[in-house]
Enzyme design. Structure first.
Site, PDB file in Angstrom:
ATOM      1  N   ARG A 137       0.825  -1.206   0.000  1.00 29.91           N
ATOM      2  CA  ARG A 137       0.000   0.000   0.000  1.00 29.91           C
ATOM      3  C   ARG A 137       0.865   1.264   0.000  1.00 29.91           C
ATOM      4  O   ARG A 137       0.527   2.254  -0.614  1.00 29.91           O
ATOM      5  CB  ARG A 137      -0.919  -0.013   1.220  1.00 29.91           C
ATOM      6  CG  ARG A 137      -1.824   1.192   1.288  1.00 29.91           C
ATOM      7  CD  ARG A 137      -2.911   1.038   2.324  1.00 29.91           C
ATOM      8  NE  ARG A 137      -2.386   0.585   3.592  1.00 29.91           N
ATOM      9  CZ  ARG A 137      -3.146   0.140   4.594  1.00 29.91           C
ATOM     10  NH1 ARG A 137      -4.450   0.066   4.436  1.00 29.91           N
ATOM     11  NH2 ARG A 137      -2.614  -0.227   5.731  1.00 29.91           N
ATOM     12  N   TYR A 138       1.967   1.230   0.748  1.00 30.52           N
ATOM     13  CA  TYR A 138       2.858   2.388   0.812  1.00 30.52           C
ATOM     14  C   TYR A 138       4.044   2.121  -0.117  1.00 30.52           C
ATOM     15  O   TYR A 138       4.416   0.969  -0.335  1.00 30.52           O
ATOM     16  CB  TYR A 138       3.357   2.582   2.248  1.00 30.52           C
ATOM     17  CG  TYR A 138       2.257   2.744   3.267  1.00 30.52           C
ATOM     18  CD1 TYR A 138       1.615   3.967   3.426  1.00 30.52           C
ATOM     19  CD2 TYR A 138       1.866   1.682   4.072  1.00 30.52           C
ATOM     20  CE1 TYR A 138       0.609   4.122   4.372  1.00 30.52           C
ATOM     21  CE2 TYR A 138       0.858   1.824   5.014  1.00 30.52           C
ATOM     22  CZ  TYR A 138       0.234   3.051   5.164  1.00 30.52           C
ATOM     23  OH  TYR A 138      -0.756   3.197   6.093  1.00 30.52           O
ATOM     24  N   ARG A 141       7.400  -0.036   1.435  1.00 32.96           N
ATOM     25  CA  ARG A 141       7.306  -1.134   2.393  1.00 32.96           C
ATOM     26  C   ARG A 141       6.118  -2.035   2.076  1.00 32.96           C
ATOM     27  O   ARG A 141       5.154  -1.595   1.456  1.00 32.96           O
ATOM     28  CB  ARG A 141       7.203  -0.600   3.829  1.00 32.96           C
ATOM     29  CG  ARG A 141       6.115   0.435   4.035  1.00 32.96           C
ATOM     30  CD  ARG A 141       6.499   1.334   5.214  1.00 32.96           C
ATOM     31  NE  ARG A 141       5.458   2.284   5.557  1.00 32.96           N
ATOM     32  CZ  ARG A 141       5.307   3.477   4.977  1.00 32.96           C
ATOM     33  NH1 ARG A 141       6.113   3.846   3.989  1.00 32.96           N
ATOM     34  NH2 ARG A 141       4.355   4.299   5.364  1.00 32.96           N
ATOM     35  N   CYS A 150      -3.603 -17.443  15.060  1.00 39.05           N
ATOM     36  CA  CYS A 150      -3.080 -16.677  16.198  1.00 39.05           C
ATOM     37  C   CYS A 150      -3.177 -17.556  17.440  1.00 39.05           C
ATOM     38  O   CYS A 150      -3.934 -18.527  17.466  1.00 39.05           O
ATOM     39  CB  CYS A 150      -3.908 -15.415  16.426  1.00 39.05           C
ATOM     40  SG  CYS A 150      -3.888 -14.299  15.011  1.00 39.05           S
ATOM     41  N   CYS A 154      -8.562 -11.912  18.925  1.00 43.88           N
ATOM     42  CA  CYS A 154      -9.064 -10.635  19.449  1.00 43.88           C
ATOM     43  C   CYS A 154     -10.392 -10.351  18.758  1.00 43.88           C
ATOM     44  O   CYS A 154     -10.461 -10.387  17.517  1.00 43.88           O
ATOM     45  CB  CYS A 154      -8.082  -9.526  19.130  1.00 43.88           C
ATOM     46  SG  CYS A 154      -6.373  -9.952  19.507  1.00 43.88           S
ATOM     47  N   CYS A 157     -10.561  -7.938  15.696  1.00 39.22           N
ATOM     48  CA  CYS A 157      -9.435  -8.065  14.750  1.00 39.22           C
ATOM     49  C   CYS A 157      -9.778  -7.491  13.374  1.00 39.22           C
ATOM     50  O   CYS A 157     -10.766  -7.872  12.757  1.00 39.22           O
ATOM     51  CB  CYS A 157      -9.037  -9.525  14.604  1.00 39.22           C
ATOM     52  SG  CYS A 157      -7.716  -9.737  13.389  1.00 39.22           S
ATOM     53  N   ARG A 159      -8.344  -8.152  10.714  1.00 38.57           N
ATOM     54  CA  ARG A 159      -8.270  -9.204   9.684  1.00 38.57           C
ATOM     55  C   ARG A 159      -9.166 -10.378  10.022  1.00 38.57           C
ATOM     56  O   ARG A 159      -8.871 -11.514   9.659  1.00 38.57           O
ATOM     57  CB  ARG A 159      -6.827  -9.676   9.521  1.00 38.57           C
ATOM     58  CG  ARG A 159      -5.978  -8.623   8.927  1.00 38.57           C
ATOM     59  CD  ARG A 159      -4.659  -9.057   8.389  1.00 38.57           C
ATOM     60  NE  ARG A 159      -3.923  -7.829   8.185  1.00 38.57           N
ATOM     61  CZ  ARG A 159      -2.906  -7.439   8.938  1.00 38.57           C
ATOM     62  NH1 ARG A 159      -2.418  -8.242   9.863  1.00 38.57           N
ATOM     63  NH2 ARG A 159      -2.350  -6.268   8.739  1.00 38.57           N
ATOM     64  N   ASP A 318     -10.804  -0.062  13.924  1.00 35.78           N
ATOM     65  CA  ASP A 318     -11.251  -0.087  12.525  1.00 35.78           C
ATOM     66  C   ASP A 318     -12.735  -0.443  12.437  1.00 35.78           C
ATOM     67  O   ASP A 318     -13.299  -1.047  13.350  1.00 35.78           O
ATOM     68  CB  ASP A 318     -10.436  -1.116  11.734  1.00 35.78           C
ATOM     69  CG  ASP A 318      -9.005  -0.645  11.527  1.00 35.78           C
ATOM     70  OD1 ASP A 318      -8.801   0.568  11.381  1.00 35.78           O
ATOM     71  OD2 ASP A 318      -8.105  -1.502  11.535  1.00 35.78           O
ATOM     72  N   ASP A 355      -6.860   4.384  10.680  1.00 40.02           N
ATOM     73  CA  ASP A 355      -6.578   3.761   9.386  1.00 40.02           C
ATOM     74  C   ASP A 355      -7.752   4.148   8.492  1.00 40.02           C
ATOM     75  O   ASP A 355      -8.891   3.731   8.739  1.00 40.02           O
ATOM     76  CB  ASP A 355      -6.461   2.236   9.551  1.00 40.02           C
ATOM     77  CG  ASP A 355      -5.195   1.710   8.903  1.00 40.02           C
ATOM     78  OD1 ASP A 355      -4.903   2.157   7.776  1.00 40.02           O
ATOM     79  OD2 ASP A 355      -4.520   0.878   9.527  1.00 40.02           O
ATOM     80  N   LYS A 362      -2.674   4.977   7.248  1.00 41.26           N
ATOM     81  CA  LYS A 362      -2.761   5.545   8.595  1.00 41.26           C
ATOM     82  C   LYS A 362      -2.725   7.067   8.545  1.00 41.26           C
ATOM     83  O   LYS A 362      -1.848   7.647   7.917  1.00 41.26           O
ATOM     84  CB  LYS A 362      -1.585   5.073   9.445  1.00 41.26           C
ATOM     85  CG  LYS A 362      -1.626   3.603   9.763  1.00 41.26           C
ATOM     86  CD  LYS A 362      -0.423   3.224  10.601  1.00 41.26           C
ATOM     87  CE  LYS A 362      -0.302   1.724  10.649  1.00 41.26           C
ATOM     88  NZ  LYS A 362       0.071   1.150   9.332  1.00 41.26           N
TER      89      LYS A 362
HETATM   90  S1  SF4 Z   1      -5.421  -8.570  16.263  1.00 37.83           S
HETATM   91 FE1  SF4 Z   1      -6.014 -10.244  14.857  1.00 37.83          FE
HETATM   92  S2  SF4 Z   1      -4.106 -10.880  13.923  1.00 37.83           S
HETATM   93 FE2  SF4 Z   1      -3.577  -9.727  15.779  1.00 37.83          FE
HETATM   94  S3  SF4 Z   1      -3.411 -11.274  17.392  1.00 37.83           S
HETATM   95 FE3  SF4 Z   1      -5.475 -10.480  17.463  1.00 37.83          FE
HETATM   96  S4  SF4 Z   1      -6.661 -11.906  16.207  1.00 37.83           S
HETATM   97 FE4  SF4 Z   1      -4.514 -12.218  15.695  1.00 37.83          FE
END
Ligand code: SF4
Length: 412
Positions: A137-138, A141, A150, A154, A157, A159, A318, A355, A362
């Site tokens: 995207r940038y 990088r 994971c 979370c 998340c 993603r 997000d 974001d 960002k």
């Molecule tokens: S934010 Fe998403 S990618 Fe990061 S540790 Fe938590 S669940 Fe996994």
């Protein structure tokens, strides 16, 4: 009206007492796993094998589960899987429905409600992906997604469309294609390995990737984004740190949201990484009921410095589908930044960013310290609200004498 008489009485003011309490380091404890030998408990693979992954397990270990949580845990496997390591589970206060650790990892039924402005890919990563698992995207990088797994998940998340594969995204990173793209794109000087969590790989698999990337002459700088030091500090073994030493400059960005996550185990794990010469930064997500409080955030950033971690970013949550119950306002985020800047060590103050929805990258947001600006002067305010003038050279060259119309900047 409540009058704070603590100063007169010699008592410690409540906010200061809370700050001091939150900054204490404690071990996570063994909880239900008190009869497990140390060799198992401290083995990261044992922790992974014994994760809590079902509503039934969760309810057995935590009979105080609320109906919203039980329903959320039942439905989680259709959206973002439930997984909590035994170590991290022990940080949950089962007696407190508003426990900040609980809100981060125990699903809630509200996750099934999607607002019209929420998205499955709020940062537009898929649209910036030239090869599977690589986000460019940038200009200089890339983000290299290496896994969809994971140690724990979370609930907010970004993603969640792909991590855990509960939504059927079927993520398959193509390492050869990713590395080939980086090799033939000389503008890329910085590669961030993320996922999912790259530290779930064995040392050998991780080293194979790091060594291939390090062999590309224009890649100056490697980074790993991981929440493993927080969810599974047992993974930060001396062997892993020894291996990392070979791939400097290598930075590690951790992800911690609340000072209670910084246990003695986490402090020791971060110490091992720091001793291996790895610069450490932290990324937090601003979350309702978790860290949308100035004292909590101050305790977190100060405690991170004690762990040799620079607070790097606070992200506005997000617009990920089903996260409205965890989101707090930008106004609150600005208030928290205002409470940090000038009130604590500059190193402890992260950058607050949004974001930009849809893939704009960002964008830093910060309280307004420049009150006005013209060709002759800048009017600024400090952290105490005092106003100052700074004389400006009209042609942009360094100022050697005050402009005529400003005889002496009046300092308040
Ligand atoms: S934010 Fe998403 S990618 Fe990061 S540790 Fe938590 S669940 Fe996994």
């Amino acid at each position: 009206m409540h009058l704070d008489t603590s100063a007169e009485s010699g008592e410690e003011p409540p906010a200061r007492r809370l700050l001091r309490t939150l900054k204490q380091f404690s071990p996570a404890g063994r909880g239900f796993w008190s009869d497990i030998p140390d060799s198992d408990w401290n083995d990261w693979r044992w922790q992974l094998r014994h994760r809590i992954t079902t509503a039934e397990q969760l309810q057995r270990l935590m009979p105080t589960l609320t109906p919203e949580e039980y329903a959320g845990a039942t439905l989680a496997n259709h959206k973002l899987a439930l997984a909590i390591t035994p170590y991290f589970f022990n940080l949950i206060d089962p007696a407190d429905e508003n426990c900040p650790i609980r809100w981060q990892v125990i699903p809630r039924v509200e996750e099934t409600q999607t607002a019209s402005w929420e998205m499955s890919d709020p940062c537009g990563e898929d649209a910036h992906s030239p090869v599977p698992g690589l986000v460019h995207r940038y200009p200089d990088r890339v983000l290299m997604l290496v896994t969809d797994r994971c140690a724990a998940y979370c609930r907010y998340c970004t993603r969640s469309r792909l991590v855990s594969n509960a939504s059927g995204y079927d993520f398959h990173p193509e390492f050869d294609q990713q590395i080939e793209y980086i090799r033939r794109t000389p503008a890329i000087r910085d590669v961030l390995l993320s996922g999912g969590d790259p530290l779930l790989f064995s040392d050998e698999k991780l080293e194979a990737l790091l060594s291939r990337l390090r062999a590309i002459p224009h890649v100056e700088f490697l980074r790993i984004g991981t929440r493993i030091p927080i969810f599974l500090p047992q993974r930060i073994t001396p062997q892993l740190c020894e291996m990392f030493r070979k791939y400097h400059p290598l930075f590690v960005s951790i992800h911690s949201n609340h000072p209670r996550e910084l246990t003695t185990e986490v402090r020791d794990a971060l110490g091992r990484l720091a001793d291996a010469g790895i610069p450490l930064g932290n990324q937090s997500v601003l979350l309702r009921n978790v860290n949308d409080d100035a004292t909590v955030m101050k305790a977190l950033v100060q405690k991170l410095l004690i762990c040799r971690v620079k607070p790097y970013y606070i992200y506005q949550c997000d617009l990920i589908a089903g996260s409205a119950h965890l989101r707090t306002s930008v106004r609150k985020g600005l208030e928290i930044m205002e409470s940090l800047r000038g009130h604590t060590t500059g190193y402890a103050v992260p950058q607050y960013v949004i974001d930009a929805p849809g893939g704009g990258g960002k964008v830093p947001v910060s309280p307004e310290y420049v009150l006005s600006r013209n060709a002759d002067r800048v009017v600024i305010r400090n952290y105490e609200g005092k106003i100052f003038e700074y004389p400006e050279a009209t042609d942009g060259t360094p100022l050697v004498a005050a402009p005529k119309e400003i005889e002496e900047p009046e300092l308040v």
